[in-house]
Design a protein around this motif. Structure first.
Motif, PDB file in Angstrom:
ATOM      1  N   HIS A 169      13.058 -23.081  -2.122  1.00 35.90           N
ATOM      2  CA  HIS A 169      14.505 -23.327  -2.039  1.00 35.90           C
ATOM      3  C   HIS A 169      14.968 -23.349  -0.580  1.00 35.90           C
TER       4      HIS A 169
ATOM      5  N   GLY B 284       8.190 -14.493  -4.577  1.00 32.45           N
ATOM      6  CA  GLY B 284       8.862 -15.064  -3.409  1.00 32.45           C
ATOM      7  C   GLY B 284       8.568 -16.529  -3.189  1.00 32.45           C
TER       8      GLY B 284
ATOM      9  N   THR C  31       9.196 -19.330  -5.053  1.00 33.25           N
ATOM     10  CA  THR C  31      10.306 -20.258  -5.291  1.00 33.25           C
ATOM     11  C   THR C  31      11.430 -20.058  -4.282  1.00 33.25           C
ATOM     12  N   ASP C  32      11.614 -18.822  -3.806  1.00 38.58           N
ATOM     13  CA  ASP C  32      12.615 -18.596  -2.754  1.00 38.58           C
ATOM     14  C   ASP C  32      12.239 -19.376  -1.492  1.00 38.58           C
TER      15      ASP C  32
END
Length: 307
Positions: free
Chosen positions: A217, A211, A213-214
């Motif tokens: 972003h 989670g 990199t989510d």
């Protein structure tokens, strides 16, 4: 006539650019506080850099020693020190002086313009990885630093100042779109600061977590949406570059705000995060991650102020 340059602050940023300019033969004076003056008088201004080490005896003054205006003032203090810096440098600002601030965020532009007039204040930003060690030496790492500056009002000619601000050891970039450049950097800094301060971790540590990199972003999206709403949308390649930089699983990158926070030092929370949240609110943009970061850092500042 050689332009007279005053560098306000001889820390990791101003000290680096000022030292390179002085070493190249420019007329550079550093405006410093007595403690830094004593340190540099004893050791010299020392750079440790892959682009070449250097030690030089800097020309320094304190605020009470300013006797004439300067042509160019490079302002390189932390954003929370702006008010004190303006008091110190006021005698150095004349009718023809151009101030190039290298502070983070954007709110300082209005503050400086209110004090010294809009015609005196140019836009500016820099890209450098540098720090001070315990002995006051400046360590620069990474890619070649860049000094970027440009006009904010008619009559400010950045191109005419290029020679005066050029030296080996960094790139000099006069920009016709300096506000966009500043928004691009602010988006990077706010995203990186949120990532590191909220997670208490480096870029790579967050990227390696499920989670992670989510989260990155989503944070970048809040920042870029706000920038676009204000009128400075980031180009797709700029967003991609920021995203790539902040999602590298092997990266040890951290933000300077996180490093300051880890040491219990003052942080540029309101200038980097709080002001961005305020601008998002003014345009009806929801920023739940930035809101949480803002609350987190205000709580840190409250506890620090009450110690």
């Amino acid at each position: 006539m050689t332009p007279k340059i005053l560098v306000v602050g001889a820390g990791a940023v101003g000290g680096y650019f000022g030292a390179r300019l002085a070493a190249a033969g420019h007329d550079v004076t550093f405006l410093v506080r007595p403690r830094r003056q004593a340190q540099l008088s004893a050791t010299g201004l020392c750079l440790v850099s892959p682009l070449g080490d250097a030690t030089l005896p800097p020309h320094m003054i304190t605020a009470d020693q300013i006797i004439h205006p300067y042509d160019i003032v490079i302002l390189s203090v932390k954003a929370y020190s702006l008010a004190a810096a303006m008091v110190d440098m006021a005698p150095a600002i004349g009718p023809q002086t151009r101030i190039i601030p290298l502070l983070n965020g954007m709110r300082h532009l209005d503050v400086l313009a209110s004090r010294f007039g809009r015609e005196a204040v140019m836009g500016g930003t820099c890209f450098i990885v540098s720090s001070l060690d315990g002995e006051g030496r400046i360590h620069q790492a990474g890619v070649t630093p860049r000094l970027v500056f440009g006009p904010l009002v008619a009559g400010q000619d950045a191109n005419a100042m290029t020679d005066a601000l050029s030296a080996p050891g960094f790139e000099t970039v006069p920009s016709p779109h300096i506000l966009q450049d500043m928004w691009n950097k602010w988006t990077l800094l706010a995203s990186l600061g949120t990532l590191c301060c909220l997670m208490r971790a480096s870029v790579g540590e967050v990227a390696r977590l499920p989670g992670g990199t989510d989260f990155v972003h989503a944070t970048i999206k809040e920042c870029t949406t706000t920038a676009a709403a204000v009128g400075y949308p980031l180009a797709p390649d700029t967003i991609n570059a920021i995203t790539k930089r902040l999602t590298q699983p092997d990266s040890t990158l951290t933000s300077s705000m996180f490093r300051d926070l880890s040491q219990g030092a003052p942080v540029e929370a309101q200038q980097i995060i709080g002001d961005l949240v305020a601008r998002a609110r003014a345009h009806g943009i929801a920023t739940p991650i930035l809101d949480l970061t803002d609350l987190n850092l205000r709580a840190y500042e409250l506890r620090r102020d009450t110690r």
